[in-house]
Design a protein around this motif. Structure first.
Motif, PDB file in Angstrom:
ATOM      1  N   UNK A  67      19.517  51.714  10.267  1.00 55.43           N
ATOM      2  CA  UNK A  67      20.770  51.105   9.712  1.00 55.43           C
ATOM      3  C   UNK A  67      20.533  49.432   9.763  1.00 55.43           C
ATOM      4  N   UNK A  68      20.464  49.198  11.224  1.00 55.58           N
ATOM      5  CA  UNK A  68      20.439  47.854  11.346  1.00 55.58           C
ATOM      6  C   UNK A  68      19.238  46.924  10.619  1.00 55.58           C
ATOM      7  N   UNK A  69      18.269  47.758  10.496  1.00 55.42           N
ATOM      8  CA  UNK A  69      17.099  47.119   9.966  1.00 55.42           C
ATOM      9  C   UNK A  69      17.375  46.926   8.510  1.00 55.42           C
ATOM     10  N   UNK A  70      17.864  47.749   7.866  1.00 52.44           N
ATOM     11  CA  UNK A  70      18.492  47.739   6.495  1.00 52.44           C
ATOM     12  C   UNK A  70      19.309  46.654   6.137  1.00 52.44           C
ATOM     13  N   UNK A  71      19.998  46.195   7.172  1.00 55.94           N
ATOM     14  CA  UNK A  71      21.111  45.290   7.186  1.00 55.94           C
ATOM     15  C   UNK A  71      20.263  43.801   7.172  1.00 55.94           C
ATOM     16  N   UNK A  72      19.312  43.735   7.886  1.00 57.88           N
ATOM     17  CA  UNK A  72      18.439  42.487   8.159  1.00 57.88           C
ATOM     18  C   UNK A  72      17.328  42.466   7.403  1.00 57.88           C
ATOM     19  N   UNK A  73      17.195  43.357   6.308  1.00 58.19           N
ATOM     20  CA  UNK A  73      15.877  43.628   5.901  1.00 58.19           C
ATOM     21  C   UNK A  73      15.360  42.211   5.313  1.00 58.19           C
ATOM     22  N   UNK A  74      16.402  41.704   4.204  1.00 62.75           N
ATOM     23  CA  UNK A  74      15.721  40.448   3.720  1.00 62.75           C
ATOM     24  C   UNK A  74      15.259  39.270   4.572  1.00 62.75           C
ATOM     25  N   UNK A  75      16.057  38.962   5.573  1.00 62.73           N
ATOM     26  CA  UNK A  75      15.685  38.122   6.628  1.00 62.73           C
ATOM     27  C   UNK A  75      14.346  38.630   7.294  1.00 62.73           C
ATOM     28  N   UNK A  76      14.138  39.774   7.732  1.00 59.52           N
ATOM     29  CA  UNK A  76      13.044  40.208   8.431  1.00 59.52           C
ATOM     30  C   UNK A  76      11.816  39.764   7.497  1.00 59.52           C
ATOM     31  N   UNK A  77      11.924  40.603   6.352  1.00 57.92           N
ATOM     32  CA  UNK A  77      10.800  40.655   5.301  1.00 57.92           C
ATOM     33  C   UNK A  77      10.241  39.265   4.901  1.00 57.92           C
TER      34      UNK A  77
END
Length: 300
Positions: free
Chosen positions: A235-245
């Motif tokens: 869930x946290x990864x989904x929320x940060x996906x754009x920044x992380x990717x």
């Protein structure tokens, strides 16, 4: 009559030989006693003087040998001193060759060691530099050590070396070629591009980040349920996906072009070097007491 003459001739010959022997020994100057010419020559005298002569010769030979050995040592000492730095250089070269030979002979073990140490250092740097902790959380560091050893060391080697060999047949040949040969190897370049695309579009976003967030949830979360670690982490990864990717693509796309072109034994050590450098960069860029663990740790 004939026999008498023969005996007389034999006696004269023996007499002349005895005189010659006495004169020869009398003229020898090896430091032994001389036999006077008037002394009666007997076998006992001959053996005594012969023994003295032999002893004198042995002493002379030994003395000359000692002088020669001393001279040789004096001559060879400067040469040995001059050769000492060269010998030390050869020993150092041998040590470095042995050190460099280990990654080639044991690439899997080398990757495990580097990944484990690198991940531990990155977490310690995060705790001390970024979070400003006075006391290190060794339990948390131990979890990151396990993550580095199992995932970054073991799983990544299995994926990017063992499985990539099956998926991209030209991988070993292309990686071990010179740069001039690489530029002529069209099939190898195509497989390298495929490896880069697989890493940045499949491995990192779909395998690495979900695993990292689950481990992070285990470290920082309140639940002891593995299901909660995975659900909350994803869930946290989904929320940060754009920044992380975006951050991942900007760093690892150009880095992968180099990483997947170096020799196989150097592939993952190079990857870990880039990872640690990126982690250090973010640590100093975002330094301060404000917790920024997510931004820093996602660079692992």
């Amino acid at each position: 009559m004939f026999a008498a003459r023969s005996v007389s001739a034999g006696r004269q010959m023996l007499t002349s030989l005895s005189v010659s022997a006495r004169q020869t020994l009398a003229g020898a100057s090896f430091g032994c006693a001389r036999i006077p010419a008037t002394q009666k020559f007997t076998s006992e005298n001959f053996m005594t003087e012969a023994t003295k002569l032999r002893q004198t010769i042995n002493i002379t030979i030994q003395s000359r040998g000692i002088h020669r050995s001393t001279a040789l040592c004096e001559k060879s000492a400067p040469a040995a001193e001059a050769a000492a730095p060269q010998a030390n250089a050869v020993a150092a070269t041998g040590f470095m060759a042995a050190v460099l030979a280990f990654p080639k002979a044991q690439p899997f073990a080398t990757n495990i060691i580097i990944a484990t140490i690198k991940t531990s250092i990155a977490d310690l740097m995060t705790q001390v530099v970024v979070e400003g902790k006075e006391e290190i959380d060794w339990k948390r560091n131990g979890v990151f050590v396990m993550f580095g050893m199992v995932y970054l060391g073991g799983f990544q080697y299995w994926l990017q070396v063992t499985q990539f060999r099956k998926m991209f047949p030209t991988m070993d040949r292309f990686a071990n070629q010179s740069m001039a040969m690489k530029m002529k190897d069209t099939a190898g370049m195509i497989d390298t591009v495929k490896q880069v695309l697989f890493d940045v579009f499949i491995h990192l976003p779909m395998m690495y980040f979900p695993t990292f967030y689950a481990v992070k949830e285990f470290v920082q979360g309140d639940s002891w349920s593995p299901v909660d670690w995975v659900v909350n982490g994803c869930t946290k990864y989904y929320n940060n996906f754009e920044k992380d990717f975006t951050a991942m693509f900007c760093v690892w796309f150009p880095a992968d072009v180099i990483i997947f072109a170096v020799p196989i034994w150097l592939r993952l050590p190079t990857r870990h070097a880039v990872s640690l450098a990126w982690t250090s960069y973010l640590s100093f860029l975002r330094g301060g007491a404000t917790p920024k663990v997510e931004e820093l740790a996602r660079s692992f």
